[in-house]
Design a protein around this motif. Structure first.
Motif, PDB file in Angstrom:
ATOM      1  N   ALA A  20      -0.795  -8.778   6.839  1.00  0.00           N
ATOM      2  CA  ALA A  20      -1.399  -7.929   5.813  1.00  0.00           C
ATOM      3  C   ALA A  20      -0.695  -8.160   4.483  1.00  0.00           C
ATOM      4  N   GLY A  21      -1.442  -8.036   3.409  1.00  0.00           N
ATOM      5  CA  GLY A  21      -0.881  -8.175   2.074  1.00  0.00           C
ATOM      6  C   GLY A  21      -0.185  -6.911   1.623  1.00  0.00           C
ATOM      7  N   LEU A  22       0.535  -7.013   0.511  1.00  0.00           N
ATOM      8  CA  LEU A  22       1.273  -5.877  -0.019  1.00  0.00           C
ATOM      9  C   LEU A  22       0.345  -4.705  -0.315  1.00  0.00           C
ATOM     10  N   GLY A  23      -0.793  -4.995  -0.901  1.00  0.00           N
ATOM     11  CA  GLY A  23      -1.736  -3.939  -1.240  1.00  0.00           C
ATOM     12  C   GLY A  23      -2.256  -3.218  -0.011  1.00  0.00           C
ATOM     13  N   ASP A  24      -2.529  -3.989   1.035  1.00  0.00           N
ATOM     14  CA  ASP A  24      -3.022  -3.380   2.276  1.00  0.00           C
ATOM     15  C   ASP A  24      -1.964  -2.477   2.902  1.00  0.00           C
ATOM     16  N   ASP A  27      -1.719   0.691   0.765  1.00  0.00           N
ATOM     17  CA  ASP A  27      -2.872   1.566   1.003  1.00  0.00           C
ATOM     18  C   ASP A  27      -2.761   2.260   2.348  1.00  0.00           C
ATOM     19  N   GLY A  28      -2.305   1.518   3.359  1.00  0.00           N
ATOM     20  CA  GLY A  28      -2.169   2.111   4.680  1.00  0.00           C
ATOM     21  C   GLY A  28      -1.143   3.228   4.717  1.00  0.00           C
ATOM     22  N   LEU A  29      -0.088   3.098   3.896  1.00  0.00           N
ATOM     23  CA  LEU A  29       0.952   4.125   3.850  1.00  0.00           C
ATOM     24  C   LEU A  29       0.620   5.237   2.862  1.00  0.00           C
ATOM     25  N   GLY A  30      -0.320   4.932   1.957  1.00  0.00           N
ATOM     26  CA  GLY A  30      -0.641   5.904   0.908  1.00  0.00           C
ATOM     27  C   GLY A  30       0.448   6.006  -0.142  1.00  0.00           C
ATOM     28  N   VAL A  31       1.076   4.855  -0.468  1.00  0.00           N
ATOM     29  CA  VAL A  31       2.166   4.845  -1.447  1.00  0.00           C
ATOM     30  C   VAL A  31       1.904   3.775  -2.503  1.00  0.00           C
ATOM     31  N   GLY A  55       1.930 -15.091   1.099  1.00  0.00           N
ATOM     32  CA  GLY A  55       2.268 -13.801   0.515  1.00  0.00           C
ATOM     33  C   GLY A  55       2.027 -12.618   1.429  1.00  0.00           C
ATOM     34  N   ARG A  56       1.348 -12.838   2.547  1.00  0.00           N
ATOM     35  CA  ARG A  56       1.113 -11.732   3.470  1.00  0.00           C
ATOM     36  C   ARG A  56       2.320 -11.559   4.401  1.00  0.00           C
TER      37      ARG A  56
END
Length: 253
Positions: A20-24, A27-31, A55-56
């Motif tokens: 998973a990428g940084l953005g994913d 988003d999953g953590l809500g941070v 980068g993932r």
């Protein structure tokens, strides 16, 4: 539990589903991404997370090594023994724990019956593969190709009229055990001896051992012993949860 630790732990099962990428991750953590990046860098430094060239992020080798070491050093007998003792206290019957070694299933623990009539069995002794409940429980979990290969190369002694007669009957019995999740030996090895067994499962759900309750017919007949099956299965499930480090499910007995 601190918020940072909780968030870091939530990353691991998320990455178990795939890179998973940084953005994913954020988003999953809500941070915010900066918070997720700090957590990922900490996990990466410990080898629990690996950053791919694209980068993932994915789970790292350090996590797998830690899990493998934990499993290797976990002694199923040590985990199971107090529960075997308790089952023996509740039933009064002989309780066994067995493991699969090469083409043998071997007793690794035993708690003797409190009755004067007792089973002749001992720790370290192989059990009769084609009739013993613990053997059928363990072997039923093997992949189909392994079950067929084993069935073709072992012998089928006729201990009693109820003994498994041949490979076809053995495979049929193992298929039934696999479906129902338990096994019985009702006079298959000795006419006057009955036994019911259940699997002990490790991480991932694979059978790592089997436990059983056994009694001579003069102490407990087949029907009486089968009535103990729910208790035997609950005990095996408890050992499985402790051994694998999992919590009981909501629908667990």
């Amino acid at each position: 539990m601190s918020q940072s630790v909780e968030r870091a732990l939530r990353i691991l099962p998320a990455l178990a589903k795939g890179p998973a990428g940084l953005g994913d991750v954020a988003d999953g953590l809500g941070v915010h991404k900066s918070t997720a990046l700090r957590l990922l860098r900490t996990l990466h430094a410990q080898g629990f997370v690996y950053r791919q060239p694209d980068g993932r992020y994915r789970l790292g080798a350090g996590l797998f090594a830690l899990a493998a070491e934990a499993v290797e050093n976990l002694d199923v007998r040590e985990v199971a023994h107090p529960h075997l003792v308790e089952l023996n206290r509740l039933t009064g019957h002989t309780v066994h724990l067995a493991l699969h070694q090469d083409d043998e299933v071997v007793y690794i623990d035993k708690v003797d019956s409190r009755y004067p009539v007792r089973m002749y069995s001992r720790i370290g002794r192989p059990v009769p593969l084609t009739v013993a409940a613990v053997a059928k429980v363990i072997l039923a979990d093997l992949p189909e190709a392994d079950r067929r290969s084993l069935a073709a190369r072992i012998e089928y002694p006729r201990y009693t009229a109820r003994s498994t007669p041949d490979a076809d009957a053995f495979l049929t019995e193992l298929a039934l055990v696999r479906r129902q999740g338990w096994a019985a030996d009702l006079g298959g090895h000795e006419e006057a001896l009955n036994c019911v067994g259940a699997p002990v499962r490790g991480p991932g759900g694979r059978v790592v051992a089997a436990m059983s309750v056994s009694a001579p017919g003069v102490v407990a007949g087949p029907d009486e012993l089968l009535e103990l099956l729910p208790l035997v299965r609950r005990t095996a499930d408890t050992i499985s949860r402790e051994y694998s480090g999992s919590e009981p499910s909501e629908d667990a007995p």
